[in-house]
Design a protein around this motif. Structure first.
Motif, mmCIF file in Angstrom:
data_model
loop_
_atom_site.group_PDB
_atom_site.id
_atom_site.type_symbol
_atom_site.label_atom_id
_atom_site.label_comp_id
_atom_site.label_asym_id
_atom_site.label_seq_id
_atom_site.Cartn_x
_atom_site.Cartn_y
_atom_site.Cartn_z
ATOM 1 N N TRP A 1 0.934 -1.120 -0.006
ATOM 2 C CA TRP A 1 -0.160 0.073 -0.048
ATOM 3 C C TRP A 1 0.932 1.379 0.009
ATOM 4 N N LYS A 2 0.486 2.333 -0.724
ATOM 5 C CA LYS A 2 1.029 3.534 -0.707
ATOM 6 C C LYS A 2 0.193 4.405 0.175
ATOM 7 N N THR A 3 0.470 4.883 1.329
ATOM 8 C CA THR A 3 -0.626 5.863 2.287
ATOM 9 C C THR A 3 -0.309 7.146 1.870
ATOM 10 N N TYR A 4 -1.276 7.862 1.990
ATOM 11 C CA TYR A 4 -1.402 9.274 1.789
ATOM 12 C C TYR A 4 -2.288 9.763 3.239
ATOM 13 N N GLU A 5 -1.795 10.642 3.923
ATOM 14 C CA GLU A 5 -2.296 11.269 5.479
ATOM 15 C C GLU A 5 -3.035 12.525 4.736
ATOM 16 N N GLN A 6 -4.170 12.487 4.812
ATOM 17 C CA GLN A 6 -4.847 13.873 4.220
ATOM 18 C C GLN A 6 -6.106 13.997 5.016
ATOM 19 N N SER A 7 -6.074 14.952 6.019
ATOM 20 C CA SER A 7 -7.222 14.973 6.835
ATOM 21 C C SER A 7 -8.155 15.906 6.258
ATOM 22 N N VAL A 8 -7.977 16.979 5.309
ATOM 23 C CA VAL A 8 -8.722 17.869 4.808
ATOM 24 C C VAL A 8 -8.281 18.277 3.393
ATOM 25 N N GLN A 9 -9.304 18.832 2.677
ATOM 26 C CA GLN A 9 -9.113 19.156 1.414
ATOM 27 C C GLN A 9 -8.326 18.036 0.384
ATOM 28 N N ILE A 10 -9.118 16.791 0.597
ATOM 29 C CA ILE A 10 -8.485 15.829 -0.101
ATOM 30 C C ILE A 10 -8.289 15.888 -1.666
ATOM 31 N N GLY A 11 -8.990 16.792 -2.107
ATOM 32 C CA GLY A 11 -8.839 17.200 -3.716
ATOM 33 C C GLY A 11 -7.463 17.925 -4.131
ATOM 34 N N LYS A 12 -6.928 18.226 -3.196
ATOM 35 C CA LYS A 12 -5.505 18.649 -3.288
ATOM 36 C C LYS A 12 -4.522 17.702 -3.933
ATOM 37 N N ILE A 13 -4.985 16.353 -3.499
ATOM 38 C CA ILE A 13 -3.973 15.293 -3.919
ATOM 39 C C ILE A 13 -4.154 14.636 -5.082
ATOM 40 N N ALA A 14 -5.463 15.060 -5.714
ATOM 41 C CA ALA A 14 -5.905 14.111 -7.078
ATOM 42 C C ALA A 14 -4.942 13.976 -7.990
ATOM 43 N N ASP A 15 -4.019 14.941 -8.296
ATOM 44 C CA ASP A 15 -3.010 15.022 -9.564
ATOM 45 C C ASP A 15 -2.181 13.735 -9.193
ATOM 46 N N ASP A 16 -1.905 13.363 -7.872
ATOM 47 C CA ASP A 16 -1.112 12.382 -7.591
ATOM 48 C C ASP A 16 -1.397 11.029 -8.119
ATOM 49 N N PHE A 17 -2.706 10.700 -8.642
ATOM 50 C CA PHE A 17 -3.206 9.507 -8.942
ATOM 51 C C PHE A 17 -3.572 9.757 -10.437
ATOM 52 N N ASN A 18 -3.506 8.233 -10.977
ATOM 53 C CA ASN A 18 -3.861 8.432 -12.382
ATOM 54 C C ASN A 18 -4.748 6.630 -12.674
ATOM 55 N N GLY A 19 -4.941 6.347 -13.790
ATOM 56 C CA GLY A 19 -5.911 5.376 -14.200
ATOM 57 C C GLY A 19 -5.391 3.848 -13.904
ATOM 58 N N GLU A 20 -4.072 3.935 -12.970
ATOM 59 C CA GLU A 20 -3.463 2.686 -12.525
ATOM 60 C C GLU A 20 -3.348 2.557 -10.960
ATOM 61 N N THR B 1 -14.978 10.999 9.241
ATOM 62 C CA THR B 1 -13.907 11.805 9.850
ATOM 63 C C THR B 1 -13.544 12.765 8.910
ATOM 64 N N LEU B 2 -13.456 12.776 7.465
ATOM 65 C CA LEU B 2 -13.126 13.922 6.639
ATOM 66 C C LEU B 2 -14.133 15.192 6.745
ATOM 67 N N LEU B 3 -15.643 14.632 7.130
ATOM 68 C CA LEU B 3 -16.416 15.802 7.254
ATOM 69 C C LEU B 3 -16.153 16.381 8.649
ATOM 70 N N ASN B 4 -15.967 15.771 9.623
ATOM 71 C CA ASN B 4 -15.693 16.264 11.004
ATOM 72 C C ASN B 4 -14.425 17.188 10.948
ATOM 73 N N ASN B 5 -13.383 16.771 10.133
ATOM 74 C CA ASN B 5 -12.001 17.603 10.417
ATOM 75 C C ASN B 5 -12.304 18.871 9.371
ATOM 76 N N GLU B 6 -13.127 18.902 8.281
ATOM 77 C CA GLU B 6 -13.534 20.002 7.336
ATOM 78 C C GLU B 6 -14.225 20.978 8.351
ATOM 79 N N LEU B 7 -15.361 20.559 9.104
ATOM 80 C CA LEU B 7 -16.064 21.335 9.970
ATOM 81 C C LEU B 7 -15.407 22.022 10.839
ATOM 82 N N PHE B 8 -14.383 21.364 11.308
ATOM 83 C CA PHE B 8 -13.652 21.879 12.587
ATOM 84 C C PHE B 8 -12.161 22.223 12.487
ATOM 85 N N SER B 9 -11.801 22.410 11.268
ATOM 86 C CA SER B 9 -10.455 22.759 10.973
ATOM 87 C C SER B 9 -10.314 24.192 10.976
#
Length: 190
Positions: A67-86, A96-104
């Motif tokens: 596994w390759k792990t990404y720790e991203q507790s808010v604004q996950i869209g910022k790492i979208a470019d790290d991914f591709n069709g593979e 948890t994401l919603l909670n983090n966004e609300l209270f960040s």
């Protein structure tokens, strides 16, 4: 590039949904030869959460698949470019994401802020989905109990319900995990 897909997995706390989601991600990666990615939204805010995060990390580290792990507790869209069709991505978890966004931030929870948070969560997931082969999104089913008496809890439940409805509409497969048993709620499995 093959078309991207979304799998939504929900269930109660400690229902086995994360373990099922991990097995599902590995199954897809084996079939497709894709890279496994884990998008963790948890923040070790207390000893129980720290233990849960460490358990998930140990489970992935001891697995036979890498596994390759990404720790991203808010604004996950910022790492979208790290991914591709593979890439097969497991996002754990929406609650948890919603909670983090609300209270960040120290924002007032007015309708504009709440709508912005909801759209950030949905847009982030959609951005990643559009880049990846498959995204598996895990969430908790916390909406089965009455949400009366506490405006904060009611508001959180309303937002989470709207996000869940969007994800179910967009997903090819939807599972509800109860006591470790995945129940297909939408789609057909092979």
């Amino acid at each position: 590039m093959a078309s991207s897909s979304l799998i939504f997995i929900t269930g109660g706390v400690r229902s086995g949904k994360s373990s099922f989601a991990e097995r599902k991600a590995v199954e897809i990666a084996r079939k497709t030869g894709c890279q496994l990615n884990y998008l963790a939204t948890g923040v070790p805010s207390d000893s129980e959460m720290k233990e849960r995060i460490e358990k998930h990390q140990r489970d992935r580290d001891s697995a036979t698949y890498r596994w390759k792990t990404y720790e991203q507790s808010v604004q996950i869209g910022k790492i979208a470019d790290d991914f591709n069709g593979e890439d097969v991505i497991l996002l754990d978890c929406v609650t948890t994401l919603l909670n983090n966004e609300l209270f960040s931030s120290e924002q007032v929870w007015d309708e504009h802020f709440l709508e912005t948070v909801k759209e950030n969560v949905i847009t982030g997931i959609t951005s990643i989905k559009n880049r990846a082969r498959t995204i598996i999104v895990v969430s908790n089913e916390v909406l089965n109990e009455p949400l009366l008496g506490n405006e904060l809890v009611f508001t959180y439940g309303r937002l989470l319900g709207q996000i869940h409805q969007y994800l179910v509409k967009e997903a090819e497969l939807v599972f509800l995990v109860e006591a470790g048993i995945p129940i297909v709620m939408k789609g057909v499995t092979q």
